[in-house]
Design an enzyme around this catalytic site. Structure first.
Site, short mmCIF file in Angstrom:
data_model
loop_
_atom_site.label_atom_id
_atom_site.label_comp_id
_atom_site.label_asym_id
_atom_site.label_seq_id
_atom_site.Cartn_x
_atom_site.Cartn_y
_atom_site.Cartn_z
N GLY A 1 -7.30 -14.59 -1.76
CA GLY A 1 -7.36 -15.28 -0.46
C GLY A 1 -7.95 -14.39 0.61
N LYS B 1 -5.79 -11.36 13.72
CA LYS B 1 -6.85 -11.50 12.70
C LYS B 1 -7.94 -10.46 12.91
CE LYS B 1 -9.65 -14.86 10.21
NZ LYS B 1 -9.22 -14.31 8.91
N GLY C 1 -11.91 -18.78 0.88
CA GLY C 1 -11.56 -18.37 2.24
C GLY C 1 -10.48 -19.25 2.82
N ARG D 1 0.84 -1.20 0.00
CA ARG D 1 0.00 0.00 0.00
C ARG D 1 0.88 1.25 0.00
NH1 ARG D 1 0.48 1.39 5.24
NH2 ARG D 1 0.81 -0.41 6.60
N HIS E 1 -8.00 -18.50 15.76
CA HIS E 1 -6.94 -17.82 14.98
C HIS E 1 -6.08 -16.95 15.88
CE1 HIS E 1 -9.46 -18.89 11.48
NE2 HIS E 1 -8.32 -18.86 10.82
N1 LIG Z 1 -7.72 -17.94 1.88
C1 LIG Z 1 -6.75 -18.42 2.66
O1 LIG Z 1 -6.31 -19.58 2.53
C2 LIG Z 1 -6.14 -17.50 3.68
C3 LIG Z 1 -5.07 -17.91 4.48
C4 LIG Z 1 -4.48 -16.98 5.34
C5 LIG Z 1 -4.96 -15.67 5.37
N2 LIG Z 1 -6.00 -15.32 4.60
C6 LIG Z 1 -6.50 -13.94 4.53
O2 LIG Z 1 -5.53 -13.14 3.88
C7 LIG Z 1 -5.64 -11.79 4.34
C8 LIG Z 1 -4.27 -11.30 4.79
O3 LIG Z 1 -3.85 -12.02 5.92
P1 LIG Z 1 -2.44 -11.72 6.63
O4 LIG Z 1 -2.42 -12.52 7.87
O5 LIG Z 1 -1.35 -11.87 5.63
O6 LIG Z 1 -2.64 -10.17 6.99
P2 LIG Z 1 -1.53 -9.05 7.16
O7 LIG Z 1 -2.19 -7.91 7.87
O8 LIG Z 1 -0.28 -9.64 7.73
O9 LIG Z 1 -1.20 -8.61 5.65
C9 LIG Z 1 -2.04 -7.85 4.85
C10 LIG Z 1 -1.14 -7.04 3.94
O10 LIG Z 1 -1.93 -6.38 2.96
C11 LIG Z 1 -1.40 -5.08 2.78
N3 LIG Z 1 -2.38 -4.18 2.18
C12 LIG Z 1 -3.52 -3.68 2.71
N4 LIG Z 1 -4.10 -2.83 1.85
C13 LIG Z 1 -3.32 -2.81 0.73
C14 LIG Z 1 -3.37 -2.11 -0.51
N5 LIG Z 1 -4.36 -1.25 -0.80
N6 LIG Z 1 -2.39 -2.32 -1.41
C15 LIG Z 1 -1.38 -3.20 -1.17
N7 LIG Z 1 -1.26 -3.87 0.01
C16 LIG Z 1 -2.23 -3.68 0.94
C17 LIG Z 1 -1.00 -4.65 4.19
O11 LIG Z 1 -0.10 -3.54 4.19
C18 LIG Z 1 -0.36 -5.93 4.70
O12 LIG Z 1 1.01 -6.01 4.35
C19 LIG Z 1 -6.71 -11.82 5.43
O13 LIG Z 1 -7.95 -11.45 4.87
C20 LIG Z 1 -6.74 -13.27 5.86
O14 LIG Z 1 -7.94 -13.68 6.44
C21 LIG Z 1 -6.60 -16.20 3.76
O1 LIG Z 2 -4.68 -15.95 9.32
C1 LIG Z 2 -5.79 -15.76 8.77
O2 LIG Z 2 -6.34 -14.64 8.76
C2 LIG Z 2 -6.48 -16.88 8.11
N1 LIG Z 2 -7.53 -16.60 7.40
C3 LIG Z 2 -8.32 -17.51 6.65
C4 LIG Z 2 -9.75 -17.49 7.16
O3 LIG Z 2 -10.28 -16.39 7.45
O4 LIG Z 2 -10.36 -18.55 7.25
C5 LIG Z 2 -7.73 -18.90 6.57
C6 LIG Z 2 -6.98 -19.30 7.80
C7 LIG Z 2 -5.95 -18.25 8.22
#
Ligand SMILES: NC(=O)c1ccc[n+]([C@@H]2O[C@H](COP(=O)([O-])OP(=O)(O)OC[C@H]3O[C@@H](n4cnc5c(N)ncnc54)[C@H](O)[C@@H]3O)[C@@H](O)[C@H]2O)c1
Ligand SMILES: O=C(O)C1=N[C@H](C(=O)O)CCC1
Length: 269
Positions: free
Chosen positions: A101, A162, A126, A38, A158
């Site tokens: 994701g 989160k 998700g 960002r 979690h």
């Molecule tokens: N689908 C899956 O398997 C899965 C697994 C893990 C996490 N997640 C999801 O992924 C997302 C991120 O999780 P995380 O633990 O890495 O979070 P985090 O807060 O560590 O990372 C999010 C990143 O996104 C960046 N960001 C935010 N707005 C932005 C923009 N406009 N432009 C560029 N970068 C931007 C932030 O600066 C940060 O570095 C969450 O929604 C989480 O639930 C999904």
């Molecule tokens: O760390 C997270 O945030 C995760 N998000 C996903 C969810 O919302 O289910 C998947 C698990 C980890």
């Protein structure tokens, strides 16, 4: 120049962003062509390898997503809902596969993906792990086999950072249970109990969110009746499984027609 699919990772400095960068660098099926953070983030303008505490990789962190996406065949995006909606529009413009994701998206956010998916492949889930996607199928099957004598509760655990609840995974499992029962999750979800709630409503699907420490992600689906309980459980012990699933989706998406897909499509389940 290699003809391996070029991948851009958004949210480069995040927990998942860094794991995704390592996963792409370790892969012999894809190459890292860009990383996005960002505007205002202190990684912007730095070499991403050095920002992550290692050797330079020759890839500079940018806050100009469209410029990065234009050089890529796929964008892997684990950021935040507002950013993901913007990235979907830009990935569609660049005709790049968009693997999403990000969780915590509203119905309105999700509706905004539909026009983008007319121009590019979107894979959204998700949870990108094989185990959880398999668990959705088991949940649907068990829910279909049992009647409303069995109360369904989804409990998710979690880490303390989160920001959204219920988790994306919990909602996937809730949707699967509702589908198995032949009902709409919107009609039966009980997402927050506090105070004098009254007795549990027959047929409801309840959600509980635990937040603490560094728990990567655990999910229970409980089917409870008088005298017995069935508990289906998934436990993630390493974030790399989400990143590997996302990269698999990005590669799978290269051969698909524009549209919206999920991990069941990718995994062929
Ligand atoms: N689908 C899956 O398997 C899965 C697994 C893990 C996490 N997640 C999801 O992924 C997302 C991120 O999780 P995380 O633990 O890495 O979070 P985090 O807060 O560590 O990372 C999010 C990143 O996104 C960046 N960001 C935010 N707005 C932005 C923009 N406009 N432009 C560029 N970068 C931007 C932030 O600066 C940060 O570095 C969450 O929604 C989480 O639930 C999904
Ligand atoms: O760390 C997270 O945030 C995760 N998000 C996903 C969810 O919302 O289910 C998947 C698990 C980890």
């Amino acid at each position: 120049m290699s003809d391996l699919p070029g991948i851009v990772i958004t949210g480069a400095s995040g927990r998942m962003g860094q794991m995704l960068i390592k996963t792409v660098l370790d892969s012999d099926k894809a190459r890292l062509v860009g990383v996005v953070e960002r505007a205002g983030h202190d990684w912007v303008g730095r070499d991403v390898g050095e920002a992550m505490g290692g050797a330079a990789l020759g890839v500079t962190v940018t806050d100009e997503p469209l410029e990065a996406f234009a050089k890529a065949q796929a964008v892997i995006d684990f950021t935040a809902p507002a950013a993901t909606v913007q990235f979907a529009k830009l990935a569609a413009q660049a005709r790049a596969v968009h693997v999403i994701g990000t969780t915590g998206m509203t119905e309105d956010d999700i509706a905004q993906l539909e026009p983008c998916a007319r121009h590019a492949v979107i894979v959204r889930a998700g949870n990108m792990s094989l185990g959880v996607n398999l668990l959705t199928l088991l949940t649907k099957k068990v829910a279909a086999a049992l009647d409303e004598e069995f109360d369904i509760e989804v409990v998710e655990y979690h880490h303390r950072h989160k920001v959204d609840a219920p988790s994306g995974t919990a909602l996937m499992l809730g949707e699967a249970a509702a589908e198995g029962r032949g009902v709409s999750l919107t009609d039966v979800a009980d997402r927050g109990r506090d105070g004098i709630t009254g007795a549990r409503k027959r047929g409801d699907i309840g959600f509980t969110a635990i937040r603490g420490g560094d728990i990567i992600g655990e999910h229970d689906v409980m089917f409870a009746c008088d005298g017995e309980q069935i508990i289906l459980r998934h436990k993630a012990t390493d974030r790399s499984l989400f990143a590997k699933g996302a990269l698999r989706a990005a590669l799978w998406g290269q051969d698909q027609k524009p549209g919206e897909y999920d991990m069941l499509d990718v995994l062929g389940l």
